[in-house]
Design a protein around this motif. Structure first.
Motif, short mmCIF file in Angstrom:
data_model
loop_
_atom_site.label_atom_id
_atom_site.label_comp_id
_atom_site.label_asym_id
_atom_site.label_seq_id
_atom_site.Cartn_x
_atom_site.Cartn_y
_atom_site.Cartn_z
N LYS A 124 0.82 -1.20 0.00
CA LYS A 124 0.00 0.00 0.00
C LYS A 124 0.87 1.27 0.00
O LYS A 124 0.62 2.20 -0.76
N TYR A 151 -6.95 1.90 -5.25
CA TYR A 151 -6.30 2.68 -6.33
C TYR A 151 -6.95 4.05 -6.55
O TYR A 151 -6.25 5.07 -6.59
N ASN A 194 -2.44 -4.84 -12.55
CA ASN A 194 -2.48 -5.72 -11.39
C ASN A 194 -2.78 -7.15 -11.85
O ASN A 194 -3.90 -7.47 -12.19
N ASN A 198 -6.69 -8.55 -7.81
CA ASN A 198 -7.70 -8.48 -6.76
C ASN A 198 -8.69 -7.44 -7.27
O ASN A 198 -8.28 -6.29 -7.45
N ASP A 226 1.39 -3.84 -9.94
CA ASP A 226 1.14 -4.32 -8.58
C ASP A 226 1.13 -5.85 -8.63
O ASP A 226 0.17 -6.46 -9.10
N TYR A 229 0.30 -10.51 -5.60
CA TYR A 229 -0.14 -11.92 -5.60
C TYR A 229 0.72 -12.79 -6.54
O TYR A 229 0.28 -13.85 -6.96
C1 LIG Z 1 -4.06 -5.78 -5.19
C2 LIG Z 1 -3.47 -5.38 -3.88
N1 LIG Z 1 -2.43 -4.53 -3.88
C3 LIG Z 1 -1.86 -4.13 -2.73
C4 LIG Z 1 -2.31 -4.56 -1.52
C5 LIG Z 1 -1.64 -4.05 -0.27
O1 LIG Z 1 -0.93 -5.03 0.38
P1 LIG Z 1 -0.13 -4.74 1.73
O2 LIG Z 1 -0.84 -5.48 2.79
O3 LIG Z 1 1.26 -5.25 1.46
O4 LIG Z 1 -0.14 -3.26 1.95
C6 LIG Z 1 -3.41 -5.44 -1.47
C7 LIG Z 1 -3.95 -5.89 -0.17
O5 LIG Z 1 -5.06 -6.35 -0.04
C8 LIG Z 1 -3.99 -5.88 -2.68
O6 LIG Z 1 -5.02 -6.74 -2.70
#
Ligand SMILES: Cc1ncc(COP(=O)(O)O)c(C=O)c1O
Length: 415
Positions: A124, A151, A194, A198, A226, A229
């Motif tokens: 994040k 985002y 991404n 997610n 990003d 995952y």
């Molecule tokens: C697509 C995506 N990016 C970034 C993050 C952020 O992850 P972090 O816990 O390392 O801040 C998440 C967390 O849910 C996520 O799903």
């Protein structure tokens, strides 16, 4: 509820104990577009119901249900025992930056120098600092829909303008170069990419990545990739991070990753960015002036994770793949529901618009009904920009997952 006076960015204070109760407080105009995180709000609701003794299963979670592997926890404990509890270098201890670089060598065969890395307080913070570093007011950011909830908020906070590019369920939630081109203007500055995604779990293939990178480079559009995952991709799909492309075009791409999802380390807050050293310098300045280094103990744990055996990652991946298969088989058998098979992450994103009726006109209504009748929490697709869908997380034990899905089926079809 606060009272907003149009154009004046003023609220009345709400606190009943505040000495200036009723006096205007001035908040930043940037906050006008910021909504609370929908996923966190649902989790709060689930906790509230549980506290009242209501039996609820949450399929709304965004974190692995596994504990952080033992050797990683031990490294954290050892760091405390060793008194490793002081400020560190802002971008992370050299050992950690070397371990991050080593991760890219080990997984993607690229050879970045540690100068191309910076540790962050979770993926994040990496993302937010990149937007801060790269955006000027009015710059446009292409955000494929469905998107991860944070985002748009981050782009608004950095005074950018989100431009949504919708990928439908029929496209398996993946945008095409043609769609990107249709949405490009002279103000387009960034594409946020991404994969695995997610909420959809979709993964772009090597060819799709190549086409998108080449388009972005041609038009001088910066890609923030990003890849949080990246370790959760299920065969026959292959992990397709942009590291190889980053090596070729470091001035056009930054990669964001972290240990939260792959190593079950959500609470440790360790993320990182791979970028050109000139951009890392800027990120380092932002970090130095705002948060400084990430937790020293978490850094030692992250070194143990990144440099140790990845067997723990493989066994979690195996469990997620098994759950993906069983939950997808169940959901895709439901009438009037369309769920493309996800290749990664730990979510199903299903188009349920075929179930909408006058009584249940949208995803929020369906989710409320399911919470009440089936005792299962899901996240409505609106949170991710797609009101036709709902997100199911399968980051819960196999029997809990299947029991929750059977209860949903009953509530939807046997009412
Ligand atoms: C697509 C995506 N990016 C970034 C993050 C952020 O992850 P972090 O816990 O390392 O801040 C998440 C967390 O849910 C996520 O799903």
């Amino acid at each position: 509820m606060p009272i907003y006076r149009t154009g004046r960015t003023c609220y009345f204070t709400e606190s009943p104990t505040h000495p200036y109760r009723g006096i205007f407080m001035h908040f930043s105009r940037k906050m006008m577009n910021i909504k609370p995180s929908a996923t966190l709000a649902i989790n709060a609701k689930v906790l509230e119901l549980k506290a009242r003794g209501v039996s609820v299963t949450s399929l709304a979670v965004g974190e692995p249900d596994f504990p952080t592997p033992e050797h990683i926890r031990e490294a954290g404990i050892q760091a405390i025992r060793d008194g490793f509890t002081r400020y560190t270098a802002v971008p992370g201890i050299p050992e950690l930056r070397e371990a991050i670089a080593e991760y890219f060598r080990r997984i993607y065969g690229v050879n970045p120098s540690p100068d191309c890395t910076i540790a962050s307080n979770g993926g994040k913070q990496s993302l937010y600092n990149l937007f801060l570093a790269l955006l000027n007011p009015g710059d446009e950011v292409l955000i494929p829909v469905p998107y991860w909830v944070s985002y748009p908020a981050m782009v608004y906070l950095c005074q950018g303008v989100p431009v949504y590019v919708r990928a439908t369920s029929a496209q398996h939630f993946k945008i095409t170069v043609d769609q990107l081109e249709q949405n490009r203007t002279e103000k387009t500055r960034i594409l946020i990419f991404n994969s695995p995604s997610n909420p959809s779990g979709s993964c772009y293939t090597e060819e799709e990545c190549a086409a998108i990178v080449q388009w972005a480079v041609q038009h001088n559009i910066f890609i923030i990739s990003d890849e949080i995952y990246d370790q959760l991709v299920y065969e026959p799909a292959k992990p397709t991070g942009l590291a190889v492309w980053w090596e070729r075009y470091p001035e056009h791409i930054a990669i964001v990753n972290g240990l939260a999802k792959s190593f079950a380390m959500t609470g440790w807050r360790v993320g990182y960015t791979l970028a050109d050293p000139s951009l890392i310098k800027i990120l380092n300045q932002i970090t130095g002036q705002t948060t400084a280094n990430i937790c020293s103990i978490a850094q030692k744990a992250a070194v143990a994770a990144l440099t140790g055996s990845y067997d723990c990652v493989a066994s979690m991946r195996e469990a997620f793949q098994r759950r993906r298969d069983m939950s997808w088989k169940e959901v895709s058998s439901w009438k009037n529901v369309f769920c493309p098979k996800p290749d990664g992450a730990f979510y199903l994103f299903a188009d349920i618009s075929g179930l909408y009726t006058e009584a249940l006109p949208d995803a929020t209504a369906v989710c409320s009904m399911l919470l009440e009748k089936a005792g299962v929490a899901l996240v409505p697709g609106d949170a991710f920009g797609d009101p036709a869908c709902v997100r199911f997380s399968y980051a819960v034990a196999d029997d809990v997952l299947m029991d929750a899905l059977h209860r949903i089926r009953k509530a939807l079809y046997e009412a």
